[in-house]
Design a protein around this motif. Structure first.
Motif, PDB file in Angstrom:
ATOM      1  N   GLU A 196       0.906  -1.039   0.066  1.00 54.96           N
ATOM      2  CA  GLU A 196      -0.011   0.105   0.039  1.00 54.96           C
ATOM      3  C   GLU A 196       0.842   1.264   0.074  1.00 54.96           C
ATOM      4  O   GLU A 196       0.246   2.286   0.135  1.00 54.96           O
ATOM      5  N   SER A 197       2.020   1.186  -0.309  1.00 50.05           N
ATOM      6  CA  SER A 197       3.179   2.330  -0.322  1.00 50.05           C
ATOM      7  C   SER A 197       2.857   2.791  -1.816  1.00 50.05           C
ATOM      8  O   SER A 197       2.454   2.439  -2.566  1.00 50.05           O
ATOM      9  N   PRO A 198       3.323   4.311  -1.789  1.00 48.11           N
ATOM     10  CA  PRO A 198       3.237   4.818  -3.203  1.00 48.11           C
ATOM     11  C   PRO A 198       4.339   4.431  -3.702  1.00 48.11           C
ATOM     12  O   PRO A 198       5.237   3.791  -3.402  1.00 48.11           O
ATOM     13  N   ALA A 199       3.988   4.247  -5.159  1.00 47.12           N
ATOM     14  CA  ALA A 199       4.988   3.590  -6.308  1.00 47.12           C
ATOM     15  C   ALA A 199       6.444   4.180  -6.043  1.00 47.12           C
ATOM     16  O   ALA A 199       7.486   3.470  -6.302  1.00 47.12           O
ATOM     17  N   ASP A 200       6.536   5.466  -5.821  1.00 44.60           N
ATOM     18  CA  ASP A 200       7.889   6.199  -5.407  1.00 44.60           C
ATOM     19  C   ASP A 200       8.291   6.475  -4.084  1.00 44.60           C
ATOM     20  O   ASP A 200       9.217   7.173  -3.784  1.00 44.60           O
ATOM     21  N   GLY A 201       7.586   5.531  -3.066  1.00 42.59           N
ATOM     22  CA  GLY A 201       7.720   5.899  -1.586  1.00 42.59           C
ATOM     23  C   GLY A 201       8.501   4.877  -0.999  1.00 42.59           C
ATOM     24  O   GLY A 201       8.788   3.613  -1.754  1.00 42.59           O
ATOM     25  N   PRO A 202       9.080   4.916   0.097  1.00 49.33           N
ATOM     26  CA  PRO A 202       9.454   3.632   0.840  1.00 49.33           C
ATOM     27  C   PRO A 202       8.513   2.527   1.021  1.00 49.33           C
ATOM     28  O   PRO A 202       7.288   2.879   1.416  1.00 49.33           O
ATOM     29  N   ASP A 203       9.001   1.433   1.055  1.00 50.78           N
ATOM     30  CA  ASP A 203       7.991   0.134   1.181  1.00 50.78           C
ATOM     31  C   ASP A 203       8.235  -0.638   2.323  1.00 50.78           C
ATOM     32  O   ASP A 203       8.007  -1.889   2.375  1.00 50.78           O
ATOM     33  N   HIS A 204       9.027  -0.108   3.403  1.00 51.76           N
ATOM     34  CA  HIS A 204       9.196  -1.005   4.450  1.00 51.76           C
ATOM     35  C   HIS A 204       8.284  -0.738   5.858  1.00 51.76           C
ATOM     36  O   HIS A 204       8.586  -1.280   6.939  1.00 51.76           O
ATOM     37  N   LEU A 205       7.538   0.129   5.585  1.00 50.77           N
ATOM     38  CA  LEU A 205       6.726   0.975   6.727  1.00 50.77           C
ATOM     39  C   LEU A 205       5.555  -0.167   7.050  1.00 50.77           C
ATOM     40  O   LEU A 205       4.806  -0.648   6.384  1.00 50.77           O
ATOM     41  N   HIS A 236       9.094  -3.836  -3.590  1.00 50.03           N
ATOM     42  CA  HIS A 236       8.083  -4.752  -3.246  1.00 50.03           C
ATOM     43  C   HIS A 236       6.843  -4.519  -4.180  1.00 50.03           C
ATOM     44  O   HIS A 236       6.455  -3.252  -4.628  1.00 50.03           O
ATOM     45  N   PRO A 237       6.180  -5.412  -4.570  1.00 53.82           N
ATOM     46  CA  PRO A 237       5.010  -5.439  -5.550  1.00 53.82           C
ATOM     47  C   PRO A 237       3.747  -4.265  -4.815  1.00 53.82           C
ATOM     48  O   PRO A 237       3.419  -4.599  -3.594  1.00 53.82           O
ATOM     49  N   ARG A 238       3.273  -3.751  -5.445  1.00 56.38           N
ATOM     50  CA  ARG A 238       2.127  -2.783  -4.894  1.00 56.38           C
ATOM     51  C   ARG A 238       0.835  -3.600  -5.136  1.00 56.38           C
ATOM     52  O   ARG A 238       0.944  -4.615  -5.550  1.00 56.38           O
TER      53      ARG A 238
END
Length: 373
Positions: free
Chosen positions: A178-187, A350-352
């Protein structure tokens, strides 16, 4: 997405003081707060799905991603009570099957009540509580429900007849989906296991799902000291521990294994294994894990999946490793093992959710063909 409100003693006291100031002591005394109906976590009308720790039946523990609690009730309000170990978990609560409008619960550390809804129409309603996050965010004890005065817990929804179990890493857990495509994806707030390809596939096939997954895990090596062969048999997902899942308690019709992404990074890119294993050794390690799962579930159809991160990029050897292991197992007489590759899209995070949906469509179609679903 609507956030549920924690009902702490401090917030209740503050609300009462504001009410007294605005409406006067007499009115406050004439209109006492409505009594809630408390439902214990061990009520037989609650329906649990996932590897739930029932060693204390009145205080079941949820630790695996996409663990769920479902129920039907009457009344105009719903609150849930959770005791979260670390204060890092996120949950969604869906009311009346509305998957487009989850009520988000950001769990605080310790025991709290969370108001999910207080404006429901009178009558019958349903709820589904889903653990979005995974074992690395810790475990949560479910302590029960609170319904409006006069509310009642009803018989649970019927259980689904089909069962799928998934063994995987961060992709299966929904890390960063659920991260933005250009955002961090570890939260943690952007991790939603219920919108991973695994959960989407299970819903499409009207099946119960167990997700046995952990971000960073591999078959030969992980980003931490334990691997999936060490971890897959645990009851508690919070780290490497000695708890034991009873494999006879829930038997899947289909098993999906989506691993090796972390092996690829740690062996080929990070060079953490020296000397690096040969191609034959990589195939052998993967095959051994598949054989371990087969021993647990002799009748299940096993899907060896891979992707959709760079383990399947053009030129990668890792799809060939999976293909070789599946071929060897088929050649040894196991005809109930197949392979699915989720294609590399060029996206390096990571896949969105959109990618998970596309991968779920491929997996759903494959399982339908193999199982006649």
């Amino acid at each position: 997405m609507t956030a549920a409100d924690p009902m702490t003693p401090t917030s209740i006291s503050a609300t009462l003081k504001r009410g007294l100031a605005l409406f006067g002591v007499a009115l406050a005394l004439a209109c006492p707060a409505m009594a809630a109906v408390t439902i214990g976590a061990d009520d037989a009308r609650l329906q649990y799905t996932g590897r739930i720790d029932f060693r204390q039946p009145a205080a079941p523990v949820l630790s695996w991603p996409a663990s769920t609690i479902a129920g039907n009730f009457t009344g105009t309000s719903l609150a849930i009570r959770l005791d979260d170990r670390l204060g890092k978990n996120y949950f969604d609560v869906y009311i009346d099957g509305d998957l487009a409008r989850p009520r988000l619960v950001a769990a605080s550390q310790g025991s709290r009540s969370y108001r999910i809804a207080d404006d429901l129409a009178p009558g019958r309603h349903g709820f589904l509580l889903v653990k979005r996050t995974e074992g690395e965010e810790g475990a949560t004890t479910f302590q029960g429900l609170e319904l409006a005065d006069g509310g009642e817990l009803l018989a649970p929804p019927p259980r689904k007849a089909r069962r799928i179990e998934f063994f995987g890493d961060s992709i299966t857990s929904g890390m960063g989906n659920e991260s933005p495509a250009d955002g961090p994806d570890h939260l943690g707030k952007d991790k939603n296991s219920y919108r991973s390809y695994a959960s989407i596939t299970a819903r499409a096939l009207d099946a119960e799902a167990h997700l046995v997954s952990h971000s960073g895990i591999g078959v030969t090596i992980s980003w931490f000291p334990f691997t999936m062969p060490d971890y897959f048999d645990q009851l508690d997902a919070a780290g490497n521990n000695d708890t034991q899942w009873d494999f006879k308690a829930w038997t899947p019709d289909v098993v999906v294994i989506n691993l090796l992404q972390n092996d690829k990074w740690l062996i080929d890119r990070e060079r953490r294994v020296q000397p690096p294993p040969s191609d034959a050794e990589r195939v052998r390690s993967y095959r051994r894990f598949v054989e371990t799962i087969r021993a647990k579930y002799p009748r299940a159809y096993i899907v060896c999946a891979l992707g959709s991160m760079d383990a399947v990029e053009p030129g990668s050897k890792w799809p060939g490793h999976v293909r070789a292991a599946v071929g060897q197992l088929n050649g040894a007489g196991d005809g109930r093992i197949g392979m699915v590759l989720f294609p590399y899209t060029g996206f390096n995070g990571h896949p969105r959710v959109a990618q998970h949906e596309a991968n779920a469509a491929l997996l759903t179609a494959f399982i339908r063909r193999k199982m006649g679903w």
